[in-house]
Design an enzyme around this catalytic site. Structure first.
Site, PDB file in Angstrom:
ATOM      1  N   GLN A  14       0.442   5.863  11.485  1.00  0.00           N
ATOM      2  CA  GLN A  14       0.601   6.319  10.325  1.00  0.00           C
ATOM      3  C   GLN A  14       2.114   6.560  10.106  1.00  0.00           C
ATOM      4  OE1 GLN A  14      -2.250   5.487   8.859  1.00  0.00           O
ATOM      5  NE2 GLN A  14      -3.090   5.541  10.773  1.00  0.00           N
ATOM      6  N   GLY A  15       2.792   6.183   8.953  1.00  0.00           N
ATOM      7  CA  GLY A  15       3.968   6.657   8.454  1.00  0.00           C
ATOM      8  C   GLY A  15       4.933   5.483   8.979  1.00  0.00           C
ATOM      9  N   ASP A  16       4.459   4.302   9.790  1.00  0.00           N
ATOM     10  CA  ASP A  16       5.017   3.184  10.105  1.00  0.00           C
ATOM     11  C   ASP A  16       5.102   2.145   9.026  1.00  0.00           C
ATOM     12  OD1 ASP A  16       6.250   4.362  12.506  1.00  0.00           O
ATOM     13  OD2 ASP A  16       4.381   3.780  13.664  1.00  0.00           O
ATOM     14  N   SER A  17       4.004   2.246   8.323  1.00  0.00           N
ATOM     15  CA  SER A  17       3.784   1.085   7.073  1.00  0.00           C
ATOM     16  C   SER A  17       4.891   0.649   6.570  1.00  0.00           C
ATOM     17  CB  SER A  17       2.805   1.755   6.232  1.00  0.00           C
ATOM     18  OG  SER A  17       1.557   1.442   6.727  1.00  0.00           O
ATOM     19  N   HIS A  70       0.791  -1.286  -0.139  1.00  0.00           N
ATOM     20  CA  HIS A  70       0.056   0.123   0.030  1.00  0.00           C
ATOM     21  C   HIS A  70       0.877   1.317  -0.116  1.00  0.00           C
ATOM     22  CE1 HIS A  70       0.131   0.088   4.640  1.00  0.00           C
ATOM     23  NE2 HIS A  70       0.110   1.514   4.131  1.00  0.00           N
ATOM     24  N   ASP A  89      -0.455  -7.593   1.806  1.00  0.00           N
ATOM     25  CA  ASP A  89       0.112  -6.252   1.669  1.00  0.00           C
ATOM     26  C   ASP A  89       1.779  -6.243   1.639  1.00  0.00           C
ATOM     27  OD1 ASP A  89       0.495  -3.443   1.622  1.00  0.00           O
ATOM     28  OD2 ASP A  89      -0.462  -3.122   3.838  1.00  0.00           O
TER      29      ASP A  89
HETATM   30  N1  ARG Z   1      -1.422   2.137   7.188  1.00  0.00           N
HETATM   31  C1  ARG Z   1      -0.602   2.924   8.079  1.00  0.00           C
HETATM   32  C2  ARG Z   1       0.727   3.544   7.149  1.00  0.00           C
HETATM   33  O1  ARG Z   1       0.462   3.439   6.107  1.00  0.00           O
HETATM   34  C3  ARG Z   1      -0.169   2.257   9.019  1.00  0.00           C
HETATM   35  C4  ARG Z   1      -1.152   2.045  10.215  1.00  0.00           C
HETATM   36  C5  ARG Z   1      -0.749   1.100  11.289  1.00  0.00           C
HETATM   37  N2  ARG Z   1      -1.780   1.317  12.372  1.00  0.00           N
HETATM   38  C6  ARG Z   1      -1.936   0.768  13.501  1.00  0.00           C
HETATM   39  N3  ARG Z   1      -2.646   1.047  14.371  1.00  0.00           N
HETATM   40  N4  ARG Z   1      -0.906  -0.179  13.721  1.00  0.00           N
HETATM   41  O2  ARG Z   1       1.581   4.166   7.788  1.00  0.00           O
END
Ligand code: ARG
Length: 276
Positions: free
Chosen positions: A230-233, A83, A136
């Protein structure tokens, strides 16, 4: 554990065979913003396989263009979340990003340390489904190798690292609050691998999303408070010294009733080997 070692070798050759990768243009310029809630700053030298995925062209230079995490599993191969490479994230096809790169060995994103290594090609898991987040995974081939010793072994199916209750650590440069406070130094949070039944109860489908145990893993704390955000993905979840997950999705960050959901690395091993 010999069984795991053999599996890792198989995976390394499977990685080398990822030829359907999307070639990226000549590495031109360098690499957005983003961490981990309830975590602590950690030196990147302690987890040298944790790298930042960056494009200054697409995400600006303030934090060296960091927009996702990634993890090295071979000297020139890093895993990240599919993603992260979506058109709605990048603003174009991945092949059109002029300066996609990983940043390795750098504690302070805006500082000069470590190395920026351009991404030569990207392989997006054909089984990735953007609607459900299943599958993913993307594999990036780097234009040059990371320093020796910067790779982490992947945990194959049956590895005890997947047992519920196993202590695990997630790493990233993402949001530390859930409200857009992006970190500039690497953070880590200690969580634990949760049972599939608990993950499925937290994410039964509908607005909160659906947990799929064959391709996902979830981790958190019963009290909440520690999570990826967010940002850790794309970044690593590590247990027993092995890679078990890639940060993928979740409802909010650090909620006791909504743990973090990760791409299951044992499934990633199968996808990379072309085993669907
Ligand atoms: N989709 C998020 C990203 O793009 C990661 C989200 C992870 N969220 C969580 N609650 N662990 O960075």
């Amino acid at each position: 554990m010999p069984r795991v070692a053999a599996r890792v070798l198989t995976v390394t050759s499977a990685l080398a065979a990822l030829t359907a990768a999307i070639p990226l243009g000549p590495p031109a310029r360098a690499a957005a913003d983003s961490i981990i809630v309830g975590g602590r700053p950690v030196p990147v030298a302690d987890s040298p396989w944790t790298v930042a995925l960056a494009s200054r062209d697409r995400f600006g230079g303030t934090r060296a263009g960091q927009f996702c995490g990634a993890v090295a599993v071979a000297p020139d191969k890093v895993l990240t979340a599919a993603h992260c490479l979506r058109q709605d994230v990048l603003g174009s096809e991945v092949s059109e990003v002029p300066d996609l790169r990983v940043i390795a060995g750098r504690d302070e994103l805006s500082g000069p340390g470590g190395q920026e290594i351009p991404v030569r090609s990207a392989w997006i898991n054909p089984a990735y489904e953007s609607g459900s987040n299943a599958g993913d995974l993307a594999v990036l081939t780097l234009s040059s190798s990371l320093p020796a010793g910067s790779v982490i072994p992947m945990a194959a199916d049956g590895d005890p690292a997947y047992e519920p209750g196993t202590p695990a650590t997630v790493y990233g440069w993402g949001d530390t609050t859930g409200f857009g406070a992006y970190a500039s130094v690497l953070h880590a949070a200690d969580v634990e691998v949760l049972a599939d039944g608990d993950c499925a109860r937290a994410y039964p489908g509908g607005v909160k999303g659906a947990y799929d145990a064959s391709s996902m893993l979830c981790a958190g704390r019963t009290a909440g408070g520690r999570d990826a955000c967010q940002g850790d993905s794309g970044g690593p979840l590590v247990a027993r010294g092995r890679l078990v997950g890639l940060v993928s999705w979740g409802s909010g960050c650090g909620s006791p009733t909504a743990p973090g959901v990760y791409t299951r690395v044992s499934a990633a091993i199968r996808w990379m080997a072309g085993e669907g």
